[in-house]
Design a protein around this motif. Structure first.
Motif, PDB file in Angstrom:
ATOM      1  N   GLY A   1       4.553  72.393 -10.471  1.00  0.00           N
ATOM      2  CA  GLY A   1       4.537  71.407  -9.401  1.00  0.00           C
ATOM      3  C   GLY A   1       4.683  71.966  -8.004  1.00  0.00           C
ATOM      4  N   PRO A   2       5.701  72.807  -7.731  1.00  0.00           N
ATOM      5  CA  PRO A   2       5.850  73.331  -6.372  1.00  0.00           C
ATOM      6  C   PRO A   2       4.658  74.151  -5.902  1.00  0.00           C
ATOM      7  N   VAL A   3       3.897  74.722  -6.851  1.00  0.00           N
ATOM      8  CA  VAL A   3       2.771  75.574  -6.502  1.00  0.00           C
ATOM      9  C   VAL A   3       1.486  74.764  -6.346  1.00  0.00           C
ATOM     10  N   LEU A   4       1.264  73.806  -7.256  1.00  0.00           N
ATOM     11  CA  LEU A   4      -0.049  73.166  -7.357  1.00  0.00           C
ATOM     12  C   LEU A   4      -0.064  71.665  -7.063  1.00  0.00           C
ATOM     13  N   ASP A   5       1.103  71.046  -6.874  1.00  0.00           N
ATOM     14  CA  ASP A   5       1.159  69.590  -6.804  1.00  0.00           C
ATOM     15  C   ASP A   5       0.310  69.006  -5.684  1.00  0.00           C
ATOM     16  N   GLN A   6       0.207  69.699  -4.556  1.00  0.00           N
ATOM     17  CA  GLN A   6      -0.592  69.180  -3.442  1.00  0.00           C
ATOM     18  C   GLN A   6      -2.083  69.455  -3.621  1.00  0.00           C
ATOM     19  N   LEU A   7      -2.418  70.335  -4.577  1.00  0.00           N
ATOM     20  CA  LEU A   7      -3.790  70.832  -4.673  1.00  0.00           C
ATOM     21  C   LEU A   7      -4.479  70.439  -5.972  1.00  0.00           C
ATOM     22  N   PHE A   8      -3.776  70.557  -7.084  1.00  0.00           N
ATOM     23  CA  PHE A   8      -4.352  70.226  -8.391  1.00  0.00           C
ATOM     24  C   PHE A   8      -3.407  69.335  -9.187  1.00  0.00           C
ATOM     25  N   PRO A   9      -2.970  68.213  -8.627  1.00  0.00           N
ATOM     26  CA  PRO A   9      -2.004  67.372  -9.339  1.00  0.00           C
ATOM     27  C   PRO A   9      -2.608  66.763 -10.608  1.00  0.00           C
ATOM     28  N   ARG A  10      -1.780  66.623 -11.614  1.00  0.00           N
ATOM     29  CA  ARG A  10      -2.135  65.947 -12.858  1.00  0.00           C
ATOM     30  C   ARG A  10      -3.254  66.618 -13.637  1.00  0.00           C
ATOM     31  N   GLY A  11      -3.546  67.886 -13.315  1.00  0.00           N
ATOM     32  CA  GLY A  11      -4.431  68.653 -14.187  1.00  0.00           C
ATOM     33  C   GLY A  11      -3.760  68.859 -15.537  1.00  0.00           C
ATOM     34  N   LEU A  12      -4.528  69.238 -16.542  1.00  0.00           N
ATOM     35  CA  LEU A  12      -3.990  69.314 -17.899  1.00  0.00           C
ATOM     36  C   LEU A  12      -2.774  70.225 -17.981  1.00  0.00           C
ATOM     37  N   MET A  13      -2.785  71.324 -17.235  1.00  0.00           N
ATOM     38  CA  MET A  13      -1.674  72.263 -17.264  1.00  0.00           C
ATOM     39  C   MET A  13      -0.413  71.671 -16.641  1.00  0.00           C
ATOM     40  N   LEU A  14      -0.558  70.603 -15.848  1.00  0.00           N
ATOM     41  CA  LEU A  14       0.574  69.986 -15.180  1.00  0.00           C
ATOM     42  C   LEU A  14       1.046  68.724 -15.894  1.00  0.00           C
ATOM     43  N   LEU A  15       0.717  68.606 -17.170  1.00  0.00           N
ATOM     44  CA  LEU A  15       1.207  67.503 -17.993  1.00  0.00           C
ATOM     45  C   LEU A  15       2.087  68.059 -19.093  1.00  0.00           C
ATOM     46  N   ASP A  16       2.974  67.216 -19.600  1.00  0.00           N
ATOM     47  CA  ASP A  16       3.905  67.644 -20.646  1.00  0.00           C
ATOM     48  C   ASP A  16       3.895  66.689 -21.841  1.00  0.00           C
ATOM     49  N   PHE A  17       4.230  67.230 -22.992  1.00  0.00           N
ATOM     50  CA  PHE A  17       4.593  66.473 -24.179  1.00  0.00           C
ATOM     51  C   PHE A  17       3.520  65.436 -24.570  1.00  0.00           C
ATOM     52  N   ASP A  18       3.876  64.162 -24.778  1.00  0.00           N
ATOM     53  CA  ASP A  18       2.906  63.195 -25.307  1.00  0.00           C
ATOM     54  C   ASP A  18       1.716  62.987 -24.371  1.00  0.00           C
ATOM     55  N   HIS A  19       1.971  62.908 -23.070  1.00  0.00           N
ATOM     56  CA  HIS A  19       0.870  62.717 -22.116  1.00  0.00           C
ATOM     57  C   HIS A  19      -0.110  63.895 -22.203  1.00  0.00           C
ATOM     58  N   HIS A  20       0.439  65.098 -22.246  1.00  0.00           N
ATOM     59  CA  HIS A  20      -0.401  66.285 -22.371  1.00  0.00           C
ATOM     60  C   HIS A  20      -1.172  66.278 -23.685  1.00  0.00           C
TER      61      HIS A  20
END
Length: 475
Positions: free
Chosen positions: A109-128
């Motif tokens: 999140g601190p690295v990519l949240d402003q640029l690639f939010p909610r990409g597959l790598m930025l999801l966890d557990f059931d949502h992912h």
């Protein structure tokens, strides 16, 4: 640690031990500095901490910290504390994530949240899990056969122009973008190519910019503007595909992908997934292909072994000297090529380190790490550690024979990550690089000046600072 109420969001861990509450967002629930007092490390300079030391030479900084503090240490950079967990055992703990301790979303999140939010790598557990299953349709054998045909024709057409001295990195970067237009987006590429390329470069470079606010004239501002351009472009295209129907390209597969309940993915989620995938595929494949070309140029004996294998599989150039395409069903036959690519990925992993956030406290290496701590593993260091590799500075694809792979720690080689977040497109990456090698090595001998050892930009994704100067000599 601040006390926070749990949320029903699938991205939070609901298995915390009694008495622990978990941060719902990467900016919340940061432990007090005193909670990390028992972990050795350095805070660095006032305000900036170790940020500039890390950016200047991340590999040297990591080696320095390990030598002085061991394989669990803390460092203050990019505005906060991070606990480094080093080695294959740490990689397994974090990537396999058996006990659901670590959040990828809150790590990146601190690295990519402003640029690639909610990409597959930025999801966890059931949502992912749910979204990964929906998106995996784009990597089934049917679509992959289609991509293989597009890759063969697109690479063959461009590689034919590469005779002579050139800078390989910008050439393969441009080619990979063109291939993404065909295989990923399924559109005839025109003037948008330069704008797309600029947007992605700006977004990736902004990911490790020291200034994290999009102030005028900063890298972050350029990155945020790049995202705005991509969101507008991909949103319009998603809506069009759903109205008019699409083809076999990856974007069309994503635009019509459904979740387990049969519902289409929301348009904004398709856009976020596609934006992230384009970035991941474009820059990581560009970096990986460049490192393989470099190691083959300075190890001509291995280049010749791969050439012989490719000719044996494809039957070599046709009567007019044109390389024959590599058939999808023959990809698995290029065993030496596969091993050489894996060795290049070991020596130059496209993602040198990976961040996570601890959702609950845990123990590793004799230290208790508190819930809320930002943690990270270092893939590059593990790939060069003599704990797992003999003579790690030497290019040796024979490290990847089945017997040696079986004897080695499973998480000593992790260029594609591991566990639930293993790279979804790894088979596409192997396919593109094998098709590239088949076209290049049937046509050219790759040469580099004697003793050639270019400097590489280490972060965020490795690339040679001089563009990689090589010569393609016709056979």
């Amino acid at each position: 640690m601040a006390s926070l109420a749990k949320t029903p969001d699938d991205n939070t861990n609901t298995d915390a031990p009694s008495g622990e509450t978990m941060p719902a967002h990467w900016s919340e629930g940061v432990p007090e500095d005193s909670a990390l007092d028992h972990i050795p490390g350095e805070k660095g300079w006032p305000l900036v901490g170790n940020t500039f030391r890390t950016l200047a030479d991340p590999h040297a900084f990591t080696s320095y910290m390990i030598e002085n503090y061991g394989k669990v240490y803390k460092t203050h950079a990019f505005g906060g504390w991070n606990v480094a967990l080093i080695g294959a055992e740490a990689n397994e703990l974090v990537l396999f994530n058996k006990d659901k301790i670590f959040s990828s979303e809150q790590g990146w999140g601190p690295v990519l949240d402003q640029l690639f939010p909610r990409g597959l790598m930025l999801l966890d557990f059931d949502h992912h899990r749910i979204d990964r299953r929906a998106l995996s349709i784009a990597f089934k054998p049917g679509p992959m056969r289609h991509y293989a045909g597009s890759l063969n024709s697109g690479i063959s057409r461009e590689v034919a122009k590469w005779e002579g001295e050139m800078k390989f990195y910008p050439a393969i970067k441009s080619l990979t973008l063109d291939l993404a237009a065909d295989s990923f987006l399924g559109i005839p590429w025109g003037p948008e190519a330069d704008a797309i390329n600029t947007a992605f470069v700006d977004m990736v470079q902004a990911s490790v910019a020291p200034v994290r606010s999009p102030l005028p004239f900063t890298k972050m501002k350029k990155g945020v503007d790049g995202r705005k351009f991509m969101v507008e472009f991909l949103t319009a295209e998603t809506i069009r595909r759903r109205k008019e129907g699409g083809g076999q390209d990856m974007f069309s597969q994503f635009a019509t992908a459904t979740r387990e309940d049969g519902e289409l993915l929301p348009v904004d989620e398709v856009v976020d997934h596609m934006s992230f995938l384009l970035m991941a595929a474009h820059d990581t494949i560009t970096s990986s292909a460049t490192s393989l070309i470099y190691y083959l140029a300075i190890n001509p004996e291995w280049q010749e072994k791969l050439r012989e294998e490719i000719i044996a599989v494809t039957s070599g150039p046709d009567g007019e000297g044109n390389p024959r395409p590599l058939d999808y069903d023959d990809l698995g036959k290029l065993e030496l090529t596969d091993m050489a690519f894996k060795e290049a990925l070991r020596m130059m992993p496209p993602v040198p380190s990976m961040p996570r956030r601890a959702l609950k406290s845990f123990e590793f290496g004799g230290y208790r790490i508190p819930a809320g701590a930002h943690v990270g593993i270092n893939i590059y260091w593990t790939h060069y550690s003599d704990e797992y590799w003999d003579d790690p500075q030497t290019f040796d694809p024979m490290r990847f024979t089945p017997d040696k792979v079986k004897a080695r720690h499973k998480y000593a080689w992790v260029p594609f990550g591991g566990g639930a977040h293993m790279c979804l497109g790894l088979h596409f990456a192997y396919m593109q690089v094998k098709v590239l090698m088949a076209q290049l090595l049937q046509r050219y001998r790759i040469e580099a000046p004697e003793g050639y050892a270019p400097d590489w930009q280490a972060w965020p994704i490795p690339q040679p600072k001089d563009g990689l100067k090589v010569t393609f000599k016709p056979l």
